[in-house]
Write a protein that holds these residues in place. Structure first.
Motif, short mmCIF file in Angstrom:
data_model
loop_
_atom_site.label_atom_id
_atom_site.label_comp_id
_atom_site.label_asym_id
_atom_site.label_seq_id
_atom_site.Cartn_x
_atom_site.Cartn_y
_atom_site.Cartn_z
N ASN A 225 0.84 -1.20 0.00
CA ASN A 225 0.00 0.00 0.00
C ASN A 225 0.87 1.25 0.00
OD1 ASN A 225 -2.91 -1.14 0.52
ND2 ASN A 225 -1.54 -2.23 1.91
N VAL A 226 1.28 1.67 -1.21
CA VAL A 226 2.15 2.84 -1.34
C VAL A 226 1.44 4.10 -0.84
CG1 VAL A 226 3.47 4.25 -2.98
CG2 VAL A 226 3.30 1.78 -3.30
N GLU A 227 0.13 4.15 -1.02
CA GLU A 227 -0.64 5.32 -0.59
C GLU A 227 -0.45 5.57 0.90
OE1 GLU A 227 -1.82 2.59 -1.91
OE2 GLU A 227 -2.96 2.98 -3.74
N PHE A 228 -0.57 4.50 1.69
CA PHE A 228 -0.38 4.64 3.13
C PHE A 228 1.08 5.00 3.45
CE2 PHE A 228 -4.25 1.83 3.85
CZ PHE A 228 -5.02 2.89 4.30
N GLY A 229 2.01 4.59 2.57
CA GLY A 229 3.41 4.95 2.77
C GLY A 229 3.61 6.45 2.73
N VAL A 230 2.92 7.12 1.81
CA VAL A 230 2.99 8.59 1.72
C VAL A 230 2.44 9.21 3.00
CG1 VAL A 230 2.13 10.61 0.48
CG2 VAL A 230 2.84 8.58 -0.80
N LEU A 231 1.31 8.70 3.46
CA LEU A 231 0.71 9.22 4.69
C LEU A 231 1.62 8.96 5.89
CD1 LEU A 231 -1.69 10.55 6.06
CD2 LEU A 231 -2.83 8.32 6.15
N MET A 232 2.28 7.81 5.92
CA MET A 232 3.22 7.48 7.00
C MET A 232 4.33 8.52 7.08
SD MET A 232 3.44 3.36 6.41
CE MET A 232 5.10 3.23 7.12
N TYR A 233 4.87 8.91 5.93
CA TYR A 233 5.98 9.87 5.93
C TYR A 233 5.51 11.26 6.37
CZ TYR A 233 9.94 7.22 4.17
OH TYR A 233 11.01 6.36 4.07
N VAL A 234 4.32 11.67 5.94
CA VAL A 234 3.80 12.97 6.36
C VAL A 234 3.63 13.01 7.89
CG1 VAL A 234 1.84 14.55 6.24
CG2 VAL A 234 2.66 13.43 4.17
N ILE A 235 3.09 11.93 8.44
CA ILE A 235 2.90 11.87 9.90
C ILE A 235 4.25 11.81 10.61
CG2 ILE A 235 1.90 10.54 11.79
CD1 ILE A 235 -0.22 9.54 9.82
N LEU A 236 5.21 11.05 10.04
CA LEU A 236 6.53 10.96 10.65
C LEU A 236 7.20 12.33 10.71
CD1 LEU A 236 8.88 9.15 11.73
CD2 LEU A 236 9.73 9.10 9.38
N PHE A 237 7.12 13.09 9.63
CA PHE A 237 7.70 14.44 9.62
C PHE A 237 6.97 15.34 10.61
CE2 PHE A 237 9.12 13.28 5.17
CZ PHE A 237 10.45 13.17 5.51
N GLY A 238 5.67 15.13 10.75
CA GLY A 238 4.92 15.89 11.76
C GLY A 238 5.37 15.54 13.16
N LEU A 239 5.67 14.27 13.39
CA LEU A 239 6.18 13.84 14.70
C LEU A 239 7.53 14.49 14.99
CD1 LEU A 239 6.18 11.99 17.21
CD2 LEU A 239 7.14 10.18 15.77
N PHE A 240 8.42 14.47 14.01
CA PHE A 240 9.75 15.07 14.21
C PHE A 240 9.63 16.57 14.47
CE2 PHE A 240 11.99 11.57 11.54
CZ PHE A 240 12.04 10.77 12.66
N TYR A 241 8.74 17.23 13.73
CA TYR A 241 8.59 18.68 13.93
C TYR A 241 8.10 18.97 15.35
CZ TYR A 241 7.46 23.55 13.03
OH TYR A 241 7.42 24.93 13.08
N ASN A 242 7.13 18.19 15.82
CA ASN A 242 6.61 18.43 17.17
C ASN A 242 7.63 18.08 18.24
OD1 ASN A 242 3.58 19.25 17.30
ND2 ASN A 242 3.69 17.79 15.60
N ILE A 243 8.47 17.08 18.00
CA ILE A 243 9.56 16.79 18.93
C ILE A 243 10.54 17.96 18.95
CG2 ILE A 243 11.58 15.33 19.33
CD1 ILE A 243 9.96 12.96 18.29
#
Length: 426
Positions: A225-243
């Protein structure tokens, strides 16, 4: 001793701010601190020297390997390991300096890998590269804590990332779940660095190394599911930004805050990528499987990121609204809307990118920070550039848009410079 402090002490004594006894104590303290502090350049060269020595021994043995008998080969296979263990033991027992710890630890690290490879080759022991790398890393992990070695911690991170890439991208094409264990093994060491050496350069390196490692490896968990892969990366970058916005990291210089920089750049990149129409029509489909590891990882990452934001609210660390901190929530909403209608999320993402650019420009203007200001202008310029390639607008209008952005760069920087000069005069 710090020359600035040394110059100030006589004046402080003269003006009776401190006594001569206190001034002498300060001098002794800094002199002792200087004597105890390791020579960083010497430590770096010691680590490099140990690495080159280890590689050199391997090359010499490899060149003459076929001329040796099996018993001689076995002896040679264990000699580097014995030397490395002896040097590490001597370093620990004699409580040698940081240079000794780093050099002996790096030498033993490569000696372990070389001995394993040689014994496997001599006796034709079957195995693959991934299992070999994993065993090597696990055998050397205790050395990080025995020697308190920063070089070994970096090697651990690099080799763990290499192992995950090999398993997930190349050889096995499987999800490298053991990488998470390897990643967890380095966390106690990293926490100690944050507690006791928060402003040291080595901690700053880890503030970049660890998120970069996770960014590289995350794609290895995306299989179907490549689509969910894109969403995973957006959320991961959001996590890093909030950290990165946590007070501990946010109070440091930007070059030390890899979480904030990578989170911001990654978020903008993913938004620009998904602002194109082709990705919604050609990549995102309705064939996604909700009962998949990608979907479950999206949920876990989303909840962890929300947890970081909630914790920040409870601690009252979030005082002003920052759009970057909530982009992952908005994108998740756009993502599921796009499964039904691809036009709506494209328009919303373009508006979101423009809003982020304006927000960053405002933050840069409020802080009188030229870097942040120009970063906001670059976001808008990147958005215009992307639309340059996928719209039917005439070249005259496109040219005018670029001229407008150029004028914006010049005028905003000029106005900021004038305000800064007026503030300095006052």
């Amino acid at each position: 001793m710090n020359s600035k402090i040394q110059k100030e002490l006589p004046e402080l004594v003269k003006n009776k701010v401190i006594t001569q006894e206190i001034a002498s104590s300060i001098e002794v303290y800094y002199l002792t601190k200087k004597e105890d502090s390791p020579n960083r350049l010497f430590t770096v060269f010691a680590v490099l020297g140990s690495t080159l020595m280890g590689l050199g021994i391997i090359l010499i043995l490899a060149h003459n390997w076929d001329n040796f008998s099996r018993s001689v080969k076995t002896i040679f296979a264990f000699i580097p390991l014995i030397i490395g263990q002896f040097s590490v033991g001597y370093t620990i027992l004699k409580k040698k300096s940081v240079t000794w710890r780093e050099a002996s630890g790096v030498f033993l690290f490569f000696a372990v890998g070389a001995s394993m490879a040689l014994v496997s080759q001599i006796y034709n022991i079957p195995g693959d590269f991934d299992a070999y790398t994993l065993t090597w890393i696990l055998l050397c992990t205790p050395l990080i804590y025995l020697l308190k070695s920063q070089a070994l911690a970096m090697l651990h991170t690099i080799f763990a990332t290499s192992y995950a890439c090999s398993v997930g991208y190349f050889s096995g094409n499987e999800s490298p779940w053991l990488y998470l264990i390897l990643f967890a093994l380095i966390i106690p060491h990293y926490v100690q660095l944050l507690r006791y050496k928060s402003l040291h350069n080595v901690t700053s390196i880890f503030n970049w190394f660890l998120p970069l490692s996770f960014i590289i490896v995350l794609g290895a968990f995306v299989k179907n599911n490549v689509e969910f892969g894109v969403l995973m990366y957006v959320i991961l970058f959001g996590l890093f930004y909030n950290i990165g916005k946590l007070p501990f990291f946010d109070s440091q210089k930007l070059r030390r805050n890899g979480y904030l920089v990578l989170g911001s750049l990654g978020t903008v990149y993913m938004l620009l990528l998904t602002s194109f129409e082709w990705i919604w029509k050609d990549v995102f489909t309705n064939d996604m499987v909700l009962n998949s590891q990608e979907f479950y990882m999206v949920i876990v990452l989303f909840l962890v990121t929300l947890g970081v934001i909630a914790f920040s609210y409870v601690k009252k660390w979030i005082e002003k609204f920052n759009m970057f901190q909530y982009v992952f929530v908005l994108f998740a909403l756009f993502f599921f809307i796009g499964l039904v209608n691809s036009i709506v999320p494209i328009l919303l993402i373009n508006v979101l990118i423009l809003t982020l650019g304006i927000t960053v420009i405002k933050i840069g203007a409020d802080k009188f920070h030229f870097g942040i200001l120009n970063y906001g202008l670059l976001i808008i310029a990147a958005l215009i550039t992307c639309r340059f390639f996928d719209t039917d607008v005439s070249f005259v209008i496109r040219g005018l848009l670029f001229v407008g952005v150029g004028i914006g760069f010049f005028s905003t920087n000029y106005i900021m410079l004038k305000k800064q000069r007026k503030k300095a005069i006052k």
